[in-house]
Design a protein around this motif. Structure first.
Motif, PDB file in Angstrom:
ATOM      1  N   TYR A  82      25.816  -2.560   6.261  1.00 57.61           N
ATOM      2  CA  TYR A  82      25.471  -1.496   7.107  1.00 57.61           C
ATOM      3  C   TYR A  82      25.552  -1.820   8.606  1.00 57.61           C
ATOM      4  CZ  TYR A  82      24.075   0.922   2.997  1.00 57.61           C
ATOM      5  OH  TYR A  82      23.879   1.690   1.762  1.00 57.61           O
ATOM      6  N   SER A  83      25.421  -0.943   9.335  1.00 52.32           N
ATOM      7  CA  SER A  83      25.641  -1.293  11.033  1.00 52.32           C
ATOM      8  C   SER A  83      24.163  -2.079  11.391  1.00 52.32           C
ATOM      9  CB  SER A  83      25.985  -0.222  11.744  1.00 52.32           C
ATOM     10  OG  SER A  83      24.681   0.702  11.539  1.00 52.32           O
ATOM     11  N   THR A  84      24.345  -2.629  12.495  1.00 52.71           N
ATOM     12  CA  THR A  84      22.904  -3.191  13.100  1.00 52.71           C
ATOM     13  C   THR A  84      22.300  -2.277  13.498  1.00 52.71           C
ATOM     14  OG1 THR A  84      24.269  -3.665  15.284  1.00 52.71           O
ATOM     15  CG2 THR A  84      24.323  -5.528  13.963  1.00 52.71           C
ATOM     16  N   ALA A  85      22.602  -1.182  13.925  1.00 54.30           N
ATOM     17  CA  ALA A  85      21.842   0.014  14.377  1.00 54.30           C
ATOM     18  C   ALA A  85      20.899   0.498  13.194  1.00 54.30           C
ATOM     19  CB  ALA A  85      22.628   1.118  14.977  1.00 54.30           C
ATOM     20  N   THR A  86      21.511   0.447  11.885  1.00 59.46           N
ATOM     21  CA  THR A  86      20.873   1.016  10.838  1.00 59.46           C
ATOM     22  C   THR A  86      19.819   0.082  10.366  1.00 59.46           C
ATOM     23  OG1 THR A  86      22.856   2.214   9.901  1.00 59.46           O
ATOM     24  CG2 THR A  86      21.032   1.414   8.516  1.00 59.46           C
ATOM     25  N   ILE A  87      20.164  -1.297  10.605  1.00 60.03           N
ATOM     26  CA  ILE A  87      18.989  -2.269  10.180  1.00 60.03           C
ATOM     27  C   ILE A  87      17.993  -2.191  11.286  1.00 60.03           C
ATOM     28  CG2 ILE A  87      18.643  -5.082  10.099  1.00 60.03           C
ATOM     29  CD1 ILE A  87      21.613  -5.123   9.151  1.00 60.03           C
ATOM     30  N   LEU A  88      18.132  -2.128  12.441  1.00 56.08           N
ATOM     31  CA  LEU A  88      17.095  -1.950  13.568  1.00 56.08           C
ATOM     32  C   LEU A  88      16.205  -0.804  13.232  1.00 56.08           C
ATOM     33  CD1 LEU A  88      18.960  -2.939  16.796  1.00 56.08           C
ATOM     34  CD2 LEU A  88      17.251  -4.176  15.597  1.00 56.08           C
ATOM     35  N   ARG A  89      16.924   0.453  12.652  1.00 54.83           N
ATOM     36  CA  ARG A  89      16.150   1.539  12.423  1.00 54.83           C
ATOM     37  C   ARG A  89      15.233   1.387  11.191  1.00 54.83           C
ATOM     38  NH1 ARG A  89      20.651   4.460  13.870  1.00 54.83           N
ATOM     39  NH2 ARG A  89      21.433   4.587  11.706  1.00 54.83           N
ATOM     40  N   PHE A  90      15.814   0.615  10.259  1.00 54.35           N
ATOM     41  CA  PHE A  90      14.873   0.196   9.115  1.00 54.35           C
ATOM     42  C   PHE A  90      13.757  -0.677   9.495  1.00 54.35           C
ATOM     43  CE2 PHE A  90      14.324  -3.191   5.992  1.00 54.35           C
ATOM     44  CZ  PHE A  90      13.833  -2.648   5.069  1.00 54.35           C
ATOM     45  N   CYS A  91      13.864  -1.803  10.404  1.00 48.68           N
ATOM     46  CA  CYS A  91      12.918  -2.447  10.843  1.00 48.68           C
ATOM     47  C   CYS A  91      11.898  -1.737  11.488  1.00 48.68           C
ATOM     48  CB  CYS A  91      13.447  -3.630  11.605  1.00 48.68           C
ATOM     49  SG  CYS A  91      14.542  -4.832  11.006  1.00 48.68           S
ATOM     50  N   LYS A  92      12.097  -0.922  12.294  1.00 51.29           N
ATOM     51  CA  LYS A  92      11.165  -0.228  13.001  1.00 51.29           C
ATOM     52  C   LYS A  92      10.385   0.660  12.095  1.00 51.29           C
ATOM     53  CE  LYS A  92      13.262  -0.595  17.568  1.00 51.29           C
ATOM     54  NZ  LYS A  92      13.907  -0.094  18.775  1.00 51.29           N
ATOM     55  N   LYS A  93      10.820   1.200  10.883  1.00 51.34           N
ATOM     56  CA  LYS A  93      10.250   2.170  10.153  1.00 51.34           C
ATOM     57  C   LYS A  93       9.201   1.391   9.380  1.00 51.34           C
ATOM     58  CE  LYS A  93      13.524   5.893   8.938  1.00 51.34           C
ATOM     59  NZ  LYS A  93      14.100   6.582   8.121  1.00 51.34           N
TER      60      LYS A  93
END
Length: 526
Positions: A46-57
Protein backbone atom coordinates in the motif's frame (compact mmCIF):
# COMPACT_ATOMS: atom_id res chain seq x y z
CA UNK A 1 0.35 -10.09 21.20
CA UNK A 2 1.09 -6.36 21.04
CA UNK A 3 -1.56 -3.82 22.00
CA UNK A 4 -2.20 -0.69 19.96
CA UNK A 5 -4.62 2.20 20.59
CA UNK A 6 -7.74 0.32 19.46
CA UNK A 7 -11.38 0.44 20.44
CA UNK A 8 -14.63 -0.43 18.67
CA UNK A 9 -14.97 3.02 17.10
CA UNK A 10 -11.45 2.92 15.65
CA UNK A 11 -11.82 -0.63 14.32
CA UNK A 12 -15.12 0.24 12.64
CA UNK A 13 -13.51 3.28 11.00
CA UNK A 14 -10.78 1.20 9.33
CA UNK A 15 -11.10 0.43 5.63
CA UNK A 16 -10.38 -3.02 4.21
CA UNK A 17 -6.90 -1.85 3.19
CA UNK A 18 -6.24 -0.54 6.70
CA UNK A 19 -7.44 -3.80 8.22
CA UNK A 20 -4.92 -5.58 6.02
CA UNK A 21 -2.19 -3.31 7.42
CA UNK A 22 -3.33 -4.05 10.97
CA UNK A 23 -3.28 -7.79 10.26
CA UNK A 24 0.29 -7.51 8.95
CA UNK A 25 1.39 -5.66 12.10
CA UNK A 26 -0.05 -8.29 14.41
CA UNK A 27 1.47 -11.06 12.33
CA UNK A 28 4.96 -9.53 12.00
CA UNK A 29 5.59 -7.20 14.96
CA UNK A 30 9.29 -8.10 15.28
CA UNK A 31 10.07 -6.81 11.78
CA UNK A 32 8.43 -3.39 12.03
CA UNK A 33 10.77 -1.45 14.41
CA UNK A 34 13.62 -1.76 11.87
CA UNK A 35 11.53 -0.76 8.83
CA UNK A 36 11.35 2.62 7.16
CA UNK A 37 7.90 3.74 6.04
CA UNK A 38 8.86 3.00 2.43
CA UNK A 39 10.02 -0.52 3.28
CA UNK A 40 6.85 -1.08 5.27
CA UNK A 41 4.71 0.24 2.38
CA UNK A 42 6.40 -2.24 0.05
CA UNK A 43 5.82 -5.09 2.51
CA UNK A 44 2.06 -4.41 2.83
CA UNK A 45 1.66 -3.33 -0.83
CA UNK A 46 0.00 0.00 0.00
CA UNK A 47 1.09 3.62 -0.42
CA UNK A 48 2.82 5.64 2.29
CA UNK A 49 -0.18 7.99 2.29
CA UNK A 50 -2.46 5.05 3.21
CA UNK A 51 -0.09 4.06 6.01
CA UNK A 52 -0.02 7.60 7.41
CA UNK A 53 -3.83 7.79 7.38
CA UNK A 54 -3.90 4.43 9.19
CA UNK A 55 -1.45 5.70 11.84
CA UNK A 56 -3.50 8.84 12.45
CA UNK A 57 -6.71 6.85 12.87
CA UNK A 58 -4.94 4.94 15.64
CA UNK A 59 -3.98 8.22 17.32
CA UNK A 60 -0.35 8.45 16.23
CA UNK A 61 1.20 11.43 14.47
CA UNK A 62 2.95 9.17 11.99
CA UNK A 63 4.76 5.91 11.32
CA UNK A 64 7.64 6.79 13.69
CA UNK A 65 5.29 6.86 16.68
CA UNK A 66 3.67 3.58 15.65
CA UNK A 67 7.10 1.96 15.42
CA UNK A 68 8.06 3.32 18.83
CA UNK A 69 4.94 1.86 20.44
CA UNK A 70 5.57 -1.54 18.86
CA UNK A 71 9.21 -1.45 19.97
CA UNK A 72 8.17 -0.65 23.54
CA UNK A 73 5.62 -3.50 23.63
CA UNK A 74 8.22 -5.91 22.28
CA UNK A 75 10.68 -4.74 24.93
CA UNK A 76 8.13 -5.23 27.71
CA UNK A 77 7.21 -8.65 26.36
CA UNK A 78 10.85 -9.70 26.34
CA UNK A 79 11.11 -8.75 30.01
CA UNK A 80 8.28 -11.01 31.06
CA UNK A 81 9.00 -14.65 31.79
CA UNK A 82 6.56 -17.51 31.32
CA UNK A 83 5.19 -17.17 34.87
CA UNK A 84 4.48 -13.47 34.30
CA UNK A 85 7.21 -12.13 36.57
CA UNK A 86 9.50 -9.35 35.43
CA UNK A 87 13.24 -9.75 35.36
CA UNK A 88 15.80 -6.97 35.50
CA UNK A 89 17.58 -5.23 32.65
CA UNK A 90 21.32 -5.15 32.29
CA UNK A 91 23.14 -1.84 31.91
CA UNK A 92 23.29 -2.06 28.11
CA UNK A 93 19.52 -2.54 27.88
CA UNK A 94 19.01 0.45 30.20
CA UNK A 95 21.19 2.64 28.00
CA UNK A 96 19.44 1.40 24.84
CA UNK A 97 16.03 2.36 26.24
CA UNK A 98 17.27 5.78 27.36
CA UNK A 99 18.79 6.39 23.93
CA UNK A 100 15.64 5.25 22.11
CA UNK A 101 13.47 7.59 24.20
CA UNK A 102 15.80 10.56 23.67
CA UNK A 103 16.24 10.01 19.93
CA UNK A 104 12.52 9.46 19.46
CA UNK A 105 11.76 12.66 21.36
CA UNK A 106 14.33 14.62 19.35
CA UNK A 107 12.72 13.49 16.09
CA UNK A 108 9.41 14.97 17.25
CA UNK A 109 10.87 18.48 17.60
CA UNK A 110 9.67 20.49 14.61
CA UNK A 111 11.20 23.73 13.42
CA UNK A 112 7.88 25.55 13.05
CA UNK A 113 7.06 24.79 16.71
CA UNK A 114 10.42 26.22 17.73
CA UNK A 115 9.81 29.48 15.89
CA UNK A 116 6.33 29.81 17.33
CA UNK A 117 7.89 29.43 20.77
CA UNK A 118 10.61 31.98 19.97
CA UNK A 119 7.93 34.53 19.06
CA UNK A 120 6.44 34.21 22.54
CA UNK A 121 9.87 34.47 24.17
CA UNK A 122 10.63 37.60 22.12
CA UNK A 123 7.30 39.22 22.96
CA UNK A 124 6.30 41.17 26.05
CA UNK A 125 3.67 38.62 27.09
CA UNK A 126 3.58 37.31 30.63
CA UNK A 127 4.57 33.62 30.92
CA UNK A 128 2.82 31.48 33.52
CA UNK A 129 4.17 28.03 34.35
CA UNK A 130 1.83 25.57 36.05
CA UNK A 131 3.55 23.67 38.89
CA UNK A 132 1.06 21.08 40.21
CA UNK A 133 3.54 19.48 42.62
CA UNK A 134 5.69 16.36 42.55
CA UNK A 135 8.26 15.83 39.83
CA UNK A 136 6.37 18.09 37.41
CA UNK A 137 7.11 21.05 39.67
CA UNK A 138 10.82 20.24 39.37
CA UNK A 139 10.49 20.44 35.58
CA UNK A 140 8.66 23.76 35.95
CA UNK A 141 11.45 25.11 38.17
CA UNK A 142 14.01 23.97 35.58
CA UNK A 143 12.16 25.81 32.80
CA UNK A 144 11.72 28.89 34.99
CA UNK A 145 15.40 29.05 35.98
CA UNK A 146 16.56 28.73 32.36
CA UNK A 147 14.11 31.42 31.21
CA UNK A 148 15.50 33.78 33.84
CA UNK A 149 19.04 32.81 32.79
CA UNK A 150 18.42 34.01 29.22
CA UNK A 151 17.06 37.31 30.53
CA UNK A 152 13.33 36.65 30.03
CA UNK A 153 11.21 38.84 32.29
CA UNK A 154 7.59 38.42 33.40
CA UNK A 155 7.91 34.70 34.17
CA UNK A 156 5.58 33.54 36.92
CA UNK A 157 4.93 30.19 38.55
CA UNK A 158 1.45 29.00 39.53
CA UNK A 159 1.42 26.35 42.27
CA UNK A 160 -2.27 26.42 43.24
CA UNK A 161 -5.04 25.53 40.80
CA UNK A 162 -7.53 28.09 42.13
CA UNK A 163 -5.01 30.89 41.79
CA UNK A 164 -4.31 29.67 38.26
CA UNK A 165 -8.01 29.68 37.39
CA UNK A 166 -8.36 33.21 38.77
CA UNK A 167 -5.36 34.48 36.76
CA UNK A 168 -6.51 32.90 33.51
CA UNK A 169 -10.08 34.19 33.85
CA UNK A 170 -9.01 37.73 34.72
CA UNK A 171 -5.85 38.33 32.72
CA UNK A 172 -5.54 41.85 31.31
CA UNK A 173 -2.32 41.55 29.31
CA UNK A 174 -1.00 39.16 26.68
CA UNK A 175 -0.27 35.87 28.35
CA UNK A 176 1.27 32.47 27.58
CA UNK A 177 0.46 29.42 29.70
CA UNK A 178 3.03 26.60 29.86
CA UNK A 179 1.76 23.15 30.83
CA UNK A 180 3.91 20.06 31.38
CA UNK A 181 2.23 16.68 31.86
CA UNK A 182 3.62 13.15 31.90
CA UNK A 183 0.21 11.60 31.21
CA UNK A 184 -1.50 14.37 29.23
CA UNK A 185 -4.75 13.98 31.15
CA UNK A 186 -4.06 15.11 34.75
CA UNK A 187 -7.46 16.66 35.68
CA UNK A 188 -6.25 19.96 37.27
CA UNK A 189 -3.95 20.56 34.29
CA UNK A 190 -6.72 19.75 31.81
CA UNK A 191 -9.03 22.18 33.62
CA UNK A 192 -6.49 25.02 33.34
CA UNK A 193 -6.03 24.21 29.66
CA UNK A 194 -9.80 24.48 29.09
CA UNK A 195 -10.01 27.81 30.91
CA UNK A 196 -7.05 29.20 28.93
CA UNK A 197 -8.61 28.05 25.67
CA UNK A 198 -11.95 29.68 26.53
CA UNK A 199 -10.15 32.95 27.30
CA UNK A 200 -8.05 32.89 24.11
CA UNK A 201 -4.78 32.40 26.01
CA UNK A 202 -2.17 30.53 23.97
CA UNK A 203 -0.82 27.32 25.52
CA UNK A 204 2.63 25.80 25.15
CA UNK A 205 2.46 22.20 26.31
CA UNK A 206 4.92 19.32 26.73
CA UNK A 207 3.03 16.02 26.73
CA UNK A 208 3.48 12.33 25.81
CA UNK A 209 3.50 11.21 22.18
CA UNK A 210 0.07 9.61 22.49
CA UNK A 211 -3.21 11.43 21.85
CA UNK A 212 -4.17 13.39 24.98
CA UNK A 213 -6.49 16.20 26.05
CA UNK A 214 -3.84 18.75 26.93
CA UNK A 215 -2.16 18.44 23.54
CA UNK A 216 -5.51 19.03 21.84
CA UNK A 217 -5.96 22.34 23.70
CA UNK A 218 -2.39 23.51 23.06
CA UNK A 219 -1.33 26.19 20.59
CA UNK A 220 2.20 24.77 20.53
CA UNK A 221 2.71 21.17 21.62
CA UNK A 222 6.03 19.37 22.07
CA UNK A 223 5.77 15.65 22.61
CA UNK A 224 8.10 13.10 24.14
CA UNK A 225 8.60 9.36 24.44
CA UNK A 226 8.75 7.66 27.84
CA UNK A 227 7.26 4.73 29.78
CA UNK A 228 4.70 5.28 32.52
CA UNK A 229 5.87 3.71 35.82
CA UNK A 230 4.55 3.49 39.37
CA UNK A 231 5.67 2.14 42.73
CA UNK A 232 2.62 1.19 44.80
CA UNK A 233 0.68 4.15 43.43
CA UNK A 234 3.59 6.60 43.52
CA UNK A 235 4.58 7.58 39.99
CA UNK A 236 8.27 7.72 38.98
CA UNK A 237 8.15 7.93 35.18
CA UNK A 238 11.44 9.11 33.64
CA UNK A 239 11.44 12.85 32.91
CA UNK A 240 14.74 12.87 31.04
CA UNK A 241 13.05 13.41 27.62
CA UNK A 242 11.16 16.40 29.08
CA UNK A 243 14.41 17.84 30.44
CA UNK A 244 15.80 17.38 26.92
CA UNK A 245 12.94 19.33 25.30
CA UNK A 246 13.37 22.25 27.71
CA UNK A 247 17.15 22.16 27.25
CA UNK A 248 16.79 22.12 23.47
CA UNK A 249 14.23 24.95 23.41
CA UNK A 250 16.54 27.24 25.39
CA UNK A 251 19.70 26.43 23.45
CA UNK A 252 17.98 26.63 20.07
CA UNK A 253 16.61 30.02 21.14
CA UNK A 254 20.12 31.24 22.03
CA UNK A 255 21.39 30.18 18.60
CA UNK A 256 18.39 31.92 17.03
CA UNK A 257 19.27 35.10 18.92
CA UNK A 258 22.85 34.87 17.69
CA UNK A 259 21.62 34.59 14.11
CA UNK A 260 19.22 37.51 14.50
CA UNK A 261 21.98 39.66 16.02
CA UNK A 262 24.31 38.81 13.15
CA UNK A 263 21.67 39.83 10.59
CA UNK A 264 20.67 43.16 12.15
CA UNK A 265 21.55 46.16 10.01
CA UNK A 266 20.39 49.79 9.96
CA UNK A 267 17.68 50.59 7.44
CA UNK A 268 17.54 50.99 4.53
CA UNK A 269 18.96 47.54 3.90
CA UNK A 270 21.73 47.46 1.33
CA UNK A 271 22.27 44.02 -0.10
CA UNK A 272 25.86 44.91 -0.98
CA UNK A 273 26.66 45.37 2.70
CA UNK A 274 25.25 42.01 3.78
CA UNK A 275 27.60 39.25 4.94
CA UNK A 276 25.16 36.69 3.55
CA UNK A 277 23.70 36.93 0.04
CA UNK A 278 20.07 38.12 -0.16
CA UNK A 279 17.31 35.59 -0.55
CA UNK A 280 16.45 35.36 -4.28
CA UNK A 281 12.70 35.59 -3.62
CA UNK A 282 13.10 38.86 -1.68
CA UNK A 283 15.67 40.25 -4.09
CA UNK A 284 13.11 39.65 -6.83
CA UNK A 285 10.58 41.73 -4.88
CA UNK A 286 12.91 44.76 -5.05
CA UNK A 287 12.70 44.67 -8.84
CA UNK A 288 8.90 44.88 -8.84
CA UNK A 289 6.62 47.88 -8.78
CA UNK A 290 5.52 47.90 -5.12
CA UNK A 291 3.01 50.01 -3.24
CA UNK A 292 4.03 51.70 -0.01
CA UNK A 293 2.32 48.90 1.95
CA UNK A 294 4.17 46.29 -0.13
CA UNK A 295 7.48 47.99 0.67
CA UNK A 296 6.68 47.95 4.40
CA UNK A 297 5.82 44.25 4.14
CA UNK A 298 9.08 43.50 2.30
CA UNK A 299 11.12 45.45 4.86
CA UNK A 300 9.44 43.53 7.68
CA UNK A 301 10.22 40.18 6.05
CA UNK A 302 13.87 41.12 5.58
CA UNK A 303 14.25 42.37 9.13
CA UNK A 304 12.65 39.31 10.71
CA UNK A 305 14.38 36.45 8.97
CA UNK A 306 14.14 33.57 9.71
CA UNK A 307 11.24 33.97 12.15
CA UNK A 308 8.85 35.33 9.50
CA UNK A 309 9.08 31.98 7.65
CA UNK A 310 6.99 30.46 10.47
CA UNK A 311 4.41 33.16 11.09
CA UNK A 312 0.78 32.50 10.30
CA UNK A 313 -1.09 34.87 8.01
CA UNK A 314 -3.03 36.13 11.03
CA UNK A 315 0.22 36.78 12.92
CA UNK A 316 1.58 38.85 10.05
CA UNK A 317 -1.68 40.80 9.77
CA UNK A 318 -1.39 41.76 13.45
CA UNK A 319 2.29 42.69 13.16
CA UNK A 320 1.78 44.97 10.14
CA UNK A 321 -1.76 46.16 10.86
CA UNK A 322 -2.77 45.18 7.34
CA UNK A 323 -5.23 42.77 5.77
CA UNK A 324 -4.59 39.21 4.69
CA UNK A 325 -5.78 40.11 1.19
CA UNK A 326 -3.02 42.72 0.88
CA UNK A 327 -0.39 40.17 1.92
CA UNK A 328 -1.74 37.59 -0.54
CA UNK A 329 -1.64 40.16 -3.38
CA UNK A 330 2.01 40.86 -2.54
CA UNK A 331 2.75 37.13 -2.78
CA UNK A 332 0.95 36.92 -6.11
CA UNK A 333 3.16 39.72 -7.49
CA UNK A 334 6.08 37.36 -6.76
CA UNK A 335 4.40 34.65 -8.85
CA UNK A 336 3.21 32.68 -5.80
CA UNK A 337 -0.28 31.53 -4.91
CA UNK A 338 -0.26 32.91 -1.41
CA UNK A 339 1.56 33.43 1.89
CA UNK A 340 1.99 29.70 2.54
CA UNK A 341 4.01 29.35 -0.68
CA UNK A 342 6.08 32.41 0.20
CA UNK A 343 6.96 30.91 3.60
CA UNK A 344 7.97 27.63 1.99
CA UNK A 345 10.19 29.47 -0.50
CA UNK A 346 11.86 31.51 2.24
CA UNK A 347 12.51 28.36 4.29
CA UNK A 348 14.07 26.59 1.30
CA UNK A 349 16.35 29.50 0.45
CA UNK A 350 17.36 30.03 4.08
CA UNK A 351 18.30 26.36 4.37
CA UNK A 352 20.62 26.70 1.38
CA UNK A 353 22.60 29.59 2.88
CA UNK A 354 22.07 29.11 6.61
CA UNK A 355 24.94 28.81 9.03
CA UNK A 356 25.13 25.01 9.37
CA UNK A 357 25.63 25.28 13.13
CA UNK A 358 22.22 26.87 13.52
CA UNK A 359 20.18 24.48 11.33
CA UNK A 360 17.58 22.81 13.55
CA UNK A 361 18.35 19.36 12.19
CA UNK A 362 22.03 19.90 12.84
CA UNK A 363 21.34 21.18 16.35
CA UNK A 364 19.26 18.09 17.08
CA UNK A 365 21.92 15.78 15.64
CA UNK A 366 24.59 17.55 17.68
CA UNK A 367 22.58 17.35 20.90
CA UNK A 368 21.96 13.62 20.44
CA UNK A 369 25.62 13.04 19.59
CA UNK A 370 26.64 14.81 22.82
CA UNK A 371 24.09 12.74 24.73
CA UNK A 372 25.56 9.50 23.35
CA UNK A 373 29.12 10.68 23.97
CA UNK A 374 28.16 11.30 27.57
CA UNK A 375 26.75 7.77 27.90
CA UNK A 376 29.86 6.20 26.41
CA UNK A 377 32.16 8.11 28.76
CA UNK A 378 30.38 6.98 31.92
CA UNK A 379 32.08 4.58 34.33
CA UNK A 380 29.23 2.09 34.70
CA UNK A 381 31.01 0.13 37.44
CA UNK A 382 31.20 3.26 39.59
CA UNK A 383 27.55 4.08 38.83
CA UNK A 384 26.53 0.60 39.97
CA UNK A 385 28.44 1.04 43.25
CA UNK A 386 26.89 4.48 43.76
CA UNK A 387 23.39 3.07 43.14
CA UNK A 388 24.10 0.48 45.87
CA UNK A 389 25.20 3.25 48.24
CA UNK A 390 22.07 5.30 47.59
CA UNK A 391 19.88 2.31 48.44
CA UNK A 392 21.81 1.31 51.55
CA UNK A 393 20.74 1.93 55.15
CA UNK A 394 23.37 4.66 55.53
CA UNK A 395 22.31 8.32 55.92
CA UNK A 396 22.11 9.87 52.43
CA UNK A 397 22.62 13.60 51.84
CA UNK A 398 22.04 15.06 48.36
CA UNK A 399 23.23 18.59 47.63
CA UNK A 400 22.67 20.97 44.71
CA UNK A 401 22.45 24.76 44.45
CA UNK A 402 20.82 27.08 41.88
CA UNK A 403 20.37 25.19 38.56
CA UNK A 404 22.11 22.13 40.00
CA UNK A 405 19.40 22.00 42.67
CA UNK A 406 17.03 20.79 39.94
CA UNK A 407 19.09 17.63 39.45
CA UNK A 408 19.45 17.19 43.23
CA UNK A 409 15.71 17.55 43.80
CA UNK A 410 14.95 15.16 40.95
CA UNK A 411 17.15 12.43 42.43
CA UNK A 412 15.85 13.07 45.96
CA UNK A 413 12.18 12.95 44.87
CA UNK A 414 12.54 9.73 42.85
CA UNK A 415 14.49 8.03 45.64
CA UNK A 416 11.71 8.93 48.05
CA UNK A 417 9.10 7.59 45.60
CA UNK A 418 11.02 4.31 45.45
CA UNK A 419 11.05 4.14 49.28
CA UNK A 420 14.72 5.06 49.75
CA UNK A 421 14.84 8.06 52.13
CA UNK A 422 17.42 10.82 51.69
CA UNK A 423 18.03 14.37 52.91
CA UNK A 424 18.04 17.25 50.41
CA UNK A 425 20.43 20.17 50.93
CA UNK A 426 20.31 23.37 48.84
CA UNK A 427 22.25 25.92 50.93
CA UNK A 428 26.07 26.11 50.74
CA UNK A 429 26.37 27.20 54.37
CA UNK A 430 24.21 24.32 55.52
CA UNK A 431 26.42 21.91 53.59
CA UNK A 432 29.56 23.29 55.22
CA UNK A 433 27.96 23.15 58.65
CA UNK A 434 26.64 19.60 58.30
CA UNK A 435 30.02 18.35 57.06
CA UNK A 436 31.19 18.73 60.67
CA UNK A 437 28.11 16.98 62.11
CA UNK A 438 27.54 14.04 59.71
CA UNK A 439 28.05 10.53 61.01
CA UNK A 440 31.08 8.73 59.68
CA UNK A 441 28.88 6.23 57.80
CA UNK A 442 26.99 8.98 55.91
CA UNK A 443 27.00 9.30 52.10
CA UNK A 444 27.24 12.82 50.68
CA UNK A 445 26.23 13.27 47.02
CA UNK A 446 27.19 16.74 45.71
CA UNK A 447 26.03 18.02 42.31
CA UNK A 448 27.80 21.12 41.03
CA UNK A 449 28.46 22.03 37.41
CA UNK A 450 31.15 24.58 38.25
CA UNK A 451 32.90 22.73 41.05
CA UNK A 452 33.38 25.95 43.00
CA UNK A 453 36.39 25.17 45.19
CA UNK A 454 36.10 28.34 47.27
CA UNK A 455 32.54 27.50 48.21
CA UNK A 456 32.76 23.74 48.71
CA UNK A 457 36.39 22.89 49.44
CA UNK A 458 36.08 23.20 53.25
CA UNK A 459 33.18 20.72 53.27
CA UNK A 460 35.05 18.23 51.08
CA UNK A 461 38.21 18.52 53.17
CA UNK A 462 36.24 17.88 56.34
CA UNK A 463 34.35 14.87 54.94
CA UNK A 464 37.61 13.35 53.70
CA UNK A 465 39.18 13.91 57.11
CA UNK A 466 36.23 12.11 58.78
CA UNK A 467 36.24 9.26 56.25
CA UNK A 468 32.76 10.10 54.93
CA UNK A 469 31.91 8.67 51.49
CA UNK A 470 31.62 11.62 49.10
CA UNK A 471 30.26 11.48 45.54
CA UNK A 472 30.92 14.43 43.22
CA UNK A 473 28.92 14.89 40.01
CA UNK A 474 30.29 17.75 37.93
CA UNK A 475 31.18 18.76 34.38
CA UNK A 476 34.61 20.19 35.23
CA UNK A 477 37.24 17.57 34.49
CA UNK A 478 39.82 19.64 36.43
CA UNK A 479 37.61 20.35 39.42
CA UNK A 480 39.76 20.86 42.54
CA UNK A 481 37.10 18.94 44.47
CA UNK A 482 37.81 15.65 42.67
CA UNK A 483 40.90 14.72 44.75
CA UNK A 484 38.77 14.98 47.91
CA UNK A 485 35.94 12.81 46.52
CA UNK A 486 35.50 9.09 47.06
CA UNK A 487 33.78 8.85 43.66
CA UNK A 488 34.03 11.50 40.96
CA UNK A 489 31.73 11.60 37.95
CA UNK A 490 32.33 14.08 35.13
CA UNK A 491 29.90 14.82 32.27
CA UNK A 492 30.39 16.66 28.99
CA UNK A 493 28.10 19.61 29.79
CA UNK A 494 29.56 22.99 28.84
CA UNK A 495 29.57 25.84 31.36
CA UNK A 496 28.14 28.77 29.40
CA UNK A 497 26.78 32.19 30.25
CA UNK A 498 24.34 34.46 28.43
CA UNK A 499 23.84 38.03 29.63
CA UNK A 500 25.73 36.97 32.78
CA UNK A 501 23.23 34.15 33.39
CA UNK A 502 24.15 30.48 33.79
CA UNK A 503 22.74 28.64 30.74
CA UNK A 504 24.48 25.31 31.30
CA UNK A 505 21.33 23.17 31.16
CA UNK A 506 23.10 20.23 32.85
CA UNK A 507 21.52 17.66 30.56
CA UNK A 508 24.58 15.40 30.94
CA UNK A 509 24.28 15.60 34.72
CA UNK A 510 20.56 14.84 34.53
CA UNK A 511 21.37 11.87 32.29
CA UNK A 512 23.71 10.44 34.94
CA UNK A 513 20.97 10.94 37.54
CA UNK A 514 18.52 9.05 35.31
CA UNK A 515 20.97 6.15 34.85
CA UNK A 516 21.34 5.92 38.64
CA UNK A 517 17.55 5.91 38.97
CA UNK A 518 17.26 3.11 36.41
CA UNK A 519 19.88 1.04 38.25
CA UNK A 520 18.00 1.60 41.50
CA UNK A 521 14.72 0.55 39.86
CA UNK A 522 16.32 -2.69 38.67
CA UNK A 523 17.75 -3.30 42.14
CA UNK A 524 14.30 -2.85 43.65
CA UNK A 525 12.79 -5.34 41.19
CA UNK A 526 15.22 -8.13 42.06
Amino acid sequence: MIHLHLNDAIIKSLTDNELDILKFIYGNPDQIPDMSIHKFAKAVSYSTATILRFCKKLGYSGFAELKYTIRQHLSERSLTSQNGKKYSLDINQILDILSANMEGTARLVQEDLLYQTFRYLDSECAIYLWAPGGVTSILTDYFEKLLFSIGRQKVYKIDASRIGEHILRNHTTKTLLILISTTGDFPPTVKLARIARMNNIPILSITPYTTNEIAEFATVNFRFFTNQRENHGAEFTSRLPVFYIIHFLIHAYLRYQQEISAQKEPLPISFKQRDNPPLPILEKAHSLSLTETDQELLAYLEQHLPACAYLTLKDLEECLYTSGATIVRFCQKLGLKGFHELKYQIRSELEQQRNPFYSTNRLIARSIALFKDNLESMDMDSLTVIADLLTSDRPIYIYGNELSSVAARYLHTILTTLDYPSILLEWPRLLNGLAHEMNDDAVLFVITAHGDATRYLPAFQKTQQKGICTILLTCEAESPLLPYSTYGLCTNDQNEEYLHGDVNSRLGILTVIQILIELIVQKKMT
